[in-house]
Design an enzyme around this catalytic site. Structure first.
Site, PDB file in Angstrom:
ATOM      1  N   LYS A 170       0.872  -1.094  -0.070  1.00 51.88           N
ATOM      2  CA  LYS A 170      -0.193  -0.326   0.049  1.00 51.88           C
ATOM      3  C   LYS A 170       0.787   1.099  -0.369  1.00 51.88           C
ATOM      4  O   LYS A 170       1.586   1.086   0.710  1.00 51.88           O
ATOM      5  CB  LYS A 170      -0.556  -0.140   1.359  1.00 51.88           C
ATOM      6  CG  LYS A 170      -2.463   0.712   1.621  1.00 51.88           C
ATOM      7  CD  LYS A 170      -2.211   2.432   1.073  1.00 51.88           C
ATOM      8  CE  LYS A 170      -1.717   2.937   1.726  1.00 51.88           C
ATOM      9  NZ  LYS A 170      -1.688   4.467   1.462  1.00 51.88           N
ATOM     10  N   GLU A 245       9.790   2.260  10.592  1.00 45.13           N
ATOM     11  CA  GLU A 245      11.309   2.409  10.122  1.00 45.13           C
ATOM     12  C   GLU A 245      10.433   4.162  10.431  1.00 45.13           C
ATOM     13  O   GLU A 245       9.543   4.616   9.261  1.00 45.13           O
ATOM     14  CB  GLU A 245      11.781   2.676   8.399  1.00 45.13           C
ATOM     15  CG  GLU A 245      12.950   2.824   8.834  1.00 45.13           C
ATOM     16  CD  GLU A 245      12.840   4.811   8.042  1.00 45.13           C
ATOM     17  OE1 GLU A 245      12.432   5.315   8.899  1.00 45.13           O
ATOM     18  OE2 GLU A 245      13.100   5.015   7.362  1.00 45.13           O
ATOM     19  N   CYS A 279      14.028  11.627   6.294  1.00 48.12           N
ATOM     20  CA  CYS A 279      13.521  11.165   7.699  1.00 48.12           C
ATOM     21  C   CYS A 279      15.149  11.229   8.261  1.00 48.12           C
ATOM     22  O   CYS A 279      15.288  11.351   9.471  1.00 48.12           O
ATOM     23  CB  CYS A 279      13.403  10.279   7.527  1.00 48.12           C
ATOM     24  SG  CYS A 279      13.849   8.402   6.539  1.00 48.12           S
ATOM     25  N   GLU A 369      10.498  16.979  14.620  1.00 45.25           N
ATOM     26  CA  GLU A 369      10.539  16.354  12.754  1.00 45.25           C
ATOM     27  C   GLU A 369       9.439  17.068  12.171  1.00 45.25           C
ATOM     28  O   GLU A 369       8.381  17.109  12.390  1.00 45.25           O
ATOM     29  CB  GLU A 369       9.773  14.776  12.755  1.00 45.25           C
ATOM     30  CG  GLU A 369      10.999  14.444  11.132  1.00 45.25           C
ATOM     31  CD  GLU A 369      10.379  13.207  10.612  1.00 45.25           C
ATOM     32  OE1 GLU A 369       9.109  12.432  10.807  1.00 45.25           O
ATOM     33  OE2 GLU A 369      11.784  12.630  10.222  1.00 45.25           O
TER      34      GLU A 369
HETATM   35  P1  NAP Z   1       2.138   8.956   6.983  1.00 50.98           P
HETATM   36  O1  NAP Z   1       0.562   9.199   7.193  1.00 50.98           O
HETATM   37  O2  NAP Z   1       1.934   7.893   8.359  1.00 50.98           O
HETATM   38  O3  NAP Z   1       2.322   7.849   5.574  1.00 50.98           O
HETATM   39  C1  NAP Z   1       2.425   7.026   5.706  1.00 50.98           C
HETATM   40  C2  NAP Z   1       2.116   5.716   4.861  1.00 50.98           C
HETATM   41  O4  NAP Z   1       0.988   5.058   5.898  1.00 50.98           O
HETATM   42  C3  NAP Z   1       1.030   5.975   3.444  1.00 50.98           C
HETATM   43  O5  NAP Z   1       1.392   5.260   3.141  1.00 50.98           O
HETATM   44  C4  NAP Z   1      -0.717   6.296   4.395  1.00 50.98           C
HETATM   45  O6  NAP Z   1      -1.416   6.176   3.663  1.00 50.98           O
HETATM   46  C5  NAP Z   1      -0.561   5.707   5.471  1.00 50.98           C
HETATM   47  N1  NAP Z   1      -1.471   5.193   6.468  1.00 50.98           N
HETATM   48  C6  NAP Z   1      -1.777   6.349   7.091  1.00 50.98           C
HETATM   49  N2  NAP Z   1      -1.822   6.284   8.277  1.00 50.98           N
HETATM   50  C7  NAP Z   1      -3.041   4.826   8.274  1.00 50.98           C
HETATM   51  C8  NAP Z   1      -3.474   3.837   8.752  1.00 50.98           C
HETATM   52  N3  NAP Z   1      -3.824   4.441  10.445  1.00 50.98           N
HETATM   53  N4  NAP Z   1      -3.299   2.524   8.725  1.00 50.98           N
HETATM   54  C9  NAP Z   1      -2.281   2.710   7.702  1.00 50.98           C
HETATM   55  N5  NAP Z   1      -1.933   2.847   7.161  1.00 50.98           N
HETATM   56  C10 NAP Z   1      -1.826   4.052   6.911  1.00 50.98           C
HETATM   57  O7  NAP Z   1       2.665   9.858   7.008  1.00 50.98           O
HETATM   58  P2  NAP Z   1       1.937  10.989   6.281  1.00 50.98           P
HETATM   59  O8  NAP Z   1       0.885  12.251   6.216  1.00 50.98           O
HETATM   60  O9  NAP Z   1       2.605  10.780   4.700  1.00 50.98           O
HETATM   61  O10 NAP Z   1       3.222  12.797   6.450  1.00 50.98           O
HETATM   62  C11 NAP Z   1       3.149  12.987   8.131  1.00 50.98           C
HETATM   63  C12 NAP Z   1       4.786  13.714   8.256  1.00 50.98           C
HETATM   64  O11 NAP Z   1       4.686  12.041   8.689  1.00 50.98           O
HETATM   65  C13 NAP Z   1       5.745  14.050   8.097  1.00 50.98           C
HETATM   66  O12 NAP Z   1       5.700  15.406   8.026  1.00 50.98           O
HETATM   67  C14 NAP Z   1       7.013  13.794   8.173  1.00 50.98           C
HETATM   68  O13 NAP Z   1       6.774  14.124  10.167  1.00 50.98           O
HETATM   69  C15 NAP Z   1       6.197  12.181   8.903  1.00 50.98           C
HETATM   70  N6  NAP Z   1       6.864  11.020   7.763  1.00 50.98           N
HETATM   71  C16 NAP Z   1       7.831  10.112   7.864  1.00 50.98           C
HETATM   72  C17 NAP Z   1       8.690   9.703   7.047  1.00 50.98           C
HETATM   73  C18 NAP Z   1       9.595   8.175   7.552  1.00 50.98           C
HETATM   74  O14 NAP Z   1      10.668   8.296   6.592  1.00 50.98           O
HETATM   75  N7  NAP Z   1      10.580   8.144   8.178  1.00 50.98           N
HETATM   76  C19 NAP Z   1       7.983   9.738   6.084  1.00 50.98           C
HETATM   77  C20 NAP Z   1       7.071  10.516   4.966  1.00 50.98           C
HETATM   78  C21 NAP Z   1       6.434  11.103   6.611  1.00 50.98           C
HETATM   79  P3  NAP Z   1      -1.485   7.817   2.960  1.00 50.98           P
HETATM   80  O15 NAP Z   1       0.064   7.609   2.011  1.00 50.98           O
HETATM   81  O16 NAP Z   1      -2.880   7.451   2.452  1.00 50.98           O
HETATM   82  O17 NAP Z   1      -1.950   8.900   4.389  1.00 50.98           O
END
Ligand code: NAP
Ligand code: MG
Length: 462
Positions: A170, A245, A279, A369
């Protein structure tokens, strides 16, 4: 852009039962460039069933044959590298040169590394009177973010396939197009039907259904700490393996003996790269008080040079979030020396390269972050103070140490609570284990350690 209107299920593109769609937006001009399915729970269930059905066959496939498929996959990615770069540029907004050098090149290298590892790994070992078999964990749910959209997919799918696991992916809703391209590549590489399945969709719908599915044995997640926590709790309750991660707030420690100009310039470039959406970015620069003013001036000049060269953030929500952090930095008393919260352009999700001085360790911008092109420069008194600041966040993903003498840098790095440290600008190594201490995650990706995440052992005694 060209997109599939189906999900990749059991070796073919099929319509999603949900009937919902996601608009894919170019963050540079905010235009919709494609539509892909937003899968629902029934689609996820079908994908997990396909992966379960394919598991016995793939797990029993000789490692040499799995290696051959991964080698074909690497070659198929390499053959489409320009298209990969263009796709990532279109949906993430990264400048094309960066997409070519990083977003396309790194996953090709990682896929190649797993073709090698699958061929060489000892899936069987002798321990005294036992034979230990390294068997696949089973069906893997891979949930990936948008910031390195193909790298994060390959860093999970390649070792999973090398191990003999089957996968349901996903990808992030913002970057589904390169995930679709990846599914085509897997197909063309001759990976059997059902071994890899792609469900594009929303996190709280498709992502959650996948993480909760009883047919999944391991959930491998990269993304925010908030979602990671929920996934870990769900997986824990079901006694499923989990690999996380998560975020970081990595320290770039410049010791007094270092080449200050080099350390600051590389440090600024590290933060601005991918518009700060990394990250492992070194978002806190730690400088000795005697060199502090000079370092701030160097950082200001370096950030100014980035002016127009960085791409936008991925979406409006991230742009608003990062601007909010910049406002908070100002409100908490940090000194803005470059950039600021005002968007540099009217259109597109851009944020100016931003540098804060006079940042103290307890400020929000030194703890959380931000995930944007924002650097905090902190002052330390002596080495113990630097170490306390470096280790003083909930995160521990990466970091850097600069010193005149390598041994001095290594001695400091050994005391840092973090999973990776670059010594005097050491290069990225796609074979080195990558992952976090503390709240930056659980488990390791890349190389042999990444492969081990997808294996479980069975010991036979004789
Ligand atoms: P996120 O919501 O954690 O997204 C990561 C993945 O998880 C996406 O595929 C997302 O789908 C999915 N997801 C979201 N809610 C979920 C749930 N309840 N159950 C299962 N999967 C779920 O991150 P984001 O909202 O895109 O970014 C927010 C913050 O996260 C950023 O500002 C940053 O601080 C952090 N981040 C960290 C990394 C890293 O490499 N460590 C990468 C991205 C973001 P959707 O795409 O539909 O949301
Ligand atoms: Mg999200």
């Amino acid at each position: 852009m060209k997109a599939h209107d189906g999900i990749y299920l059991d070796g073919a593109w099929r319509p999603a039962l949900s009937g919902e769609v996601i608009d894919v937006v170019d963050p540079v001009d905010e235009q919709v460039i494609a539509r892909v399915p937003a899968a629902g729970a029934e689609d996820v269930d079908a994908a997990v069933r396909a992966a379960r059905a394919a598991l016995p066959g793939w797990a029993a496939t000789a490692p040499a044959e799995r290696a051959a498929r991964l080698s074909a996959l690497r070659d198929a990615l390499a053959a489409r590298k320009d298209e990969i770069a263009e796709t990532v540029t279109a949906e993430l907004g990264a400048p094309l040169a960066f997409s070519q050098a990083v977003h396309a090149a790194v996953p090709i290298a990682v896929a190649g590394s797993y073709a090698d590892l699958a061929a060489r790994h000892a899936f069987e070992e002798k321990v005294g009177n036992s034979t230990v078999f390294h068997e696949p964990v089973g069906v893997v749910a891979a949930i990936t973010p948008w910031n390195y959209p193909l790298h994060q997919v390959v860093a999970k799918v390649a070792p999973a396939l090398a191990a003999g696991c089957t996968v349901v992916l996903k990808p992030a809703e913002d970057t589904p197009l390169v995930a679709q391209l990846f599914a085509e590549v897997v197909h063309d590489a001759g990976v059997p039907a059902g071994v890899f399945n792609l469900v594009t969709g929303l996190g709280p719908v498709a992502g959650q259904a996948l993480a909760e599915h009883p047919g999944v044995d391991l959930v491998s997640f990269t993304g925010s700490t908030a979602v990671g926590r929920t996934i870990a709790a769900t997986a824990g309750a079901a006694v499923k393996k989990v690999a996380l991660e998560l975020g970081g707030k990595s320290a770039n420690v410049i010791l007094p003996s270092a080449d200050l100009a080099k350390a600051v310039n590389v440090g600024v470039a590290n933060v601005m790269s991918n518009s700060g959406q990394t990250c492992s970015a070194w978002t806190r620069m730690l400088v000795h008080r005697d060199q502090y003013d000079e370092a701030v001036e160097l950082a200001r000049t370096a950030a100014a040079k980035y002016g127009d060269r960085i791409g936008p953030l991925v979406n409006a929500k991230q742009q608003a979030r990062v601007r909010g952090y910049i406002e908070k930095g100002v409100a908490e008393g940090a000194r803005l020396v470059a950039g600021g919260a005002e968007p540099p352009r009217e259109r597109g999700y851009f944020v100016s390269p931003t540098v804060f001085a006079d940042v103290t360790p307890e400020m929000t911008i030194a703890q959380e972050e931000i995930f944007g092109p924002v650097l905090s420069v902190l002052r330390y008194e002596d080495e113990e103070d630097a170490l306390r600041i470096a280790n003083g966040t909930v995160y521990g993903l990466a970091g850097a140490v600069w010193a005149g003498d390598e041994a001095e840098a290594v001695a400091f790095a050994r005391r840092m609570d973090t999973g990776q440290v670059d010594i005097n600008g050491g290069r990225f190594n796609p074979l080195a284990p990558f992952g976090g201490y503390k709240q930056s995650g659980v488990g390791r990706e890349l190389g042999a350690h990444g492969l081990a995440e997808y294996l479980q052992t069975k010991s036979l005694q004789f």
